[in-house]
Design a protein around this motif. Sequence first.
Motif, PDB file in Angstrom:
ATOM      1  N   PRO A 104       0.787  -1.238   0.000  1.00  0.00           N
ATOM      2  CA  PRO A 104       0.000   0.000   0.000  1.00  0.00           C
ATOM      3  C   PRO A 104       0.817   1.285   0.000  1.00  0.00           C
ATOM      4  CG  PRO A 104       0.113  -0.852   2.220  1.00  0.00           C
ATOM      5  CD  PRO A 104       0.860  -1.838   1.347  1.00  0.00           C
ATOM      6  N   ARG A 141      -0.210  -0.110  -4.489  1.00  0.00           N
ATOM      7  CA  ARG A 141      -1.435   0.703  -4.498  1.00  0.00           C
ATOM      8  C   ARG A 141      -1.359   1.716  -3.357  1.00  0.00           C
ATOM      9  NH1 ARG A 141      -5.985  -1.227  -7.407  1.00  0.00           N
ATOM     10  NH2 ARG A 141      -5.434  -3.034  -8.669  1.00  0.00           N
ATOM     11  N   GLY A 147      -1.532   5.448  -1.213  1.00  0.00           N
ATOM     12  CA  GLY A 147      -2.505   6.510  -0.967  1.00  0.00           C
ATOM     13  C   GLY A 147      -3.225   6.372   0.349  1.00  0.00           C
ATOM     14  N   ALA A 148      -3.587   7.516   0.934  1.00  0.00           N
ATOM     15  CA  ALA A 148      -4.352   7.577   2.188  1.00  0.00           C
ATOM     16  C   ALA A 148      -3.671   6.819   3.315  1.00  0.00           C
ATOM     17  CB  ALA A 148      -5.771   7.056   1.975  1.00  0.00           C
ATOM     18  N   ILE A 182      -5.851   2.823   0.853  1.00  0.00           N
ATOM     19  CA  ILE A 182      -6.320   2.420  -0.475  1.00  0.00           C
ATOM     20  C   ILE A 182      -5.932   0.975  -0.777  1.00  0.00           C
ATOM     21  CG2 ILE A 182      -6.003   2.822  -2.960  1.00  0.00           C
ATOM     22  CD1 ILE A 182      -5.891   5.820  -2.330  1.00  0.00           C
ATOM     23  N   GLU A 242      -7.903  -1.447   1.547  1.00  0.00           N
ATOM     24  CA  GLU A 242      -9.287  -1.645   1.127  1.00  0.00           C
ATOM     25  C   GLU A 242      -9.361  -2.617  -0.054  1.00  0.00           C
ATOM     26  OE1 GLU A 242     -13.491  -1.051   0.838  1.00  0.00           O
ATOM     27  OE2 GLU A 242     -12.054  -0.640   2.447  1.00  0.00           O
ATOM     28  N   TYR A 243      -8.454  -2.457  -1.002  1.00  0.00           N
ATOM     29  CA  TYR A 243      -8.422  -3.341  -2.177  1.00  0.00           C
ATOM     30  C   TYR A 243      -8.148  -4.789  -1.761  1.00  0.00           C
ATOM     31  CZ  TYR A 243      -6.893  -5.414  -6.573  1.00  0.00           C
ATOM     32  OH  TYR A 243      -6.748  -6.244  -7.658  1.00  0.00           O
ATOM     33  N   VAL A 249     -11.893   8.443   6.518  1.00  0.00           N
ATOM     34  CA  VAL A 249     -11.483   7.516   5.461  1.00  0.00           C
ATOM     35  C   VAL A 249     -12.036   6.133   5.767  1.00  0.00           C
ATOM     36  CG1 VAL A 249      -9.501   6.440   4.298  1.00  0.00           C
ATOM     37  CG2 VAL A 249      -9.379   8.844   5.007  1.00  0.00           C
ATOM     38  N   ARG A 253       2.805  10.111  -0.353  1.00  0.00           N
ATOM     39  CA  ARG A 253       2.218   8.824  -0.717  1.00  0.00           C
ATOM     40  C   ARG A 253       3.200   7.667  -0.520  1.00  0.00           C
ATOM     41  NH1 ARG A 253      -2.402   8.864  -4.051  1.00  0.00           N
ATOM     42  NH2 ARG A 253      -1.626   7.134  -5.318  1.00  0.00           N
TER      43      ARG A 253
END
Length: 322
Positions: A35, A66, A68-69, A73, A76-77, A106, A184
């Motif tokens: 992430p 992936r 971000g945040a 992100i 979550e994926y 979030v 990021r």
Amino acid sequence: MKNFAYAALLCLGLGISQANAAQAYPEKPITLVIPYTAGGITDVSGRLVAKKLSERLGQPIIVDNRPGAGGAIGAEYAARAKPDGYTLFMGTRGTQVTNAMIQKDVNIPPASDFASVYAFIDAATVIVVRADAPYNTLLELVAYAKANPGNLSYASAGNGSAANLTGELFQDVAGIKMTHIPYRGSAPAVQDVVGGVVPVAFDYPATTASFISNGRLKALAVVYGERVKSLPDVPTAAQAGVKGAESSSWMGFFAPAKTPDAIIERLSREMTVVMEDPEVQQKITDMGAIPLHADSKALDKLIEEDRVRWEPVIERIKISSN
């Protein structure tokens, strides 16, 4: 009685089915979701261990960054992936414990959305400043921050990241205030300090050591309980005059919840062998980190211990994603 017998046979059949699935697993490539951006310690250590695990399993492990945040992100994926052992997640203390305490706005997957596999690295944080900074020691940085309130900022790998938490804890202990600039991932955060965009960063030896050795960054202290082998001349924060800010971040593999226990156990066993490899241990040490050997049960315990430790700290310091 017939219903009981049927249920018993069903459970037995399920157990046999899971055992057979674990024996056949894996039959195709596995995806590892990281992430954060490429080049940071989460990415570098994840790729290192994934390569060795791939050799053990006989199937490729494909890295999917992936960012971000603060890791949310990617989390979550991965949490929404099919729980069949073919999607793994490179989790950290941030993604698995503290993000949910900090990023109220979030959508953070709860810990129950994941099954723990293995934690294999504990990373120290180092405080670095640009080469031409007007402070050369940690106490000089603290004095400058006090003399120039609101004029200092620091970079980290993102809101809720271990570096962010360490930075906020350090300020609380030192009695100073800096503005947090979230990125990021570690690599872009460190690059902006090297380039003079941000004056200070809380990050890891893995992403800062080369810049420290070539003189493009100055290391003021490692915020850890002991010096790290890759930066032997850099004092701990306590040795440099600021006690009580010691922190670190473990990192490890997770799978989506409801992944069969037999597959989790297989992955955990294979990771135990991987972490016994002297080459893996040496490379982790060279990153300025400490090899961990926490199987699925030990990792569950680590998560609970961190929840108990960090919740009151975050509440006291009023850390938020804003």
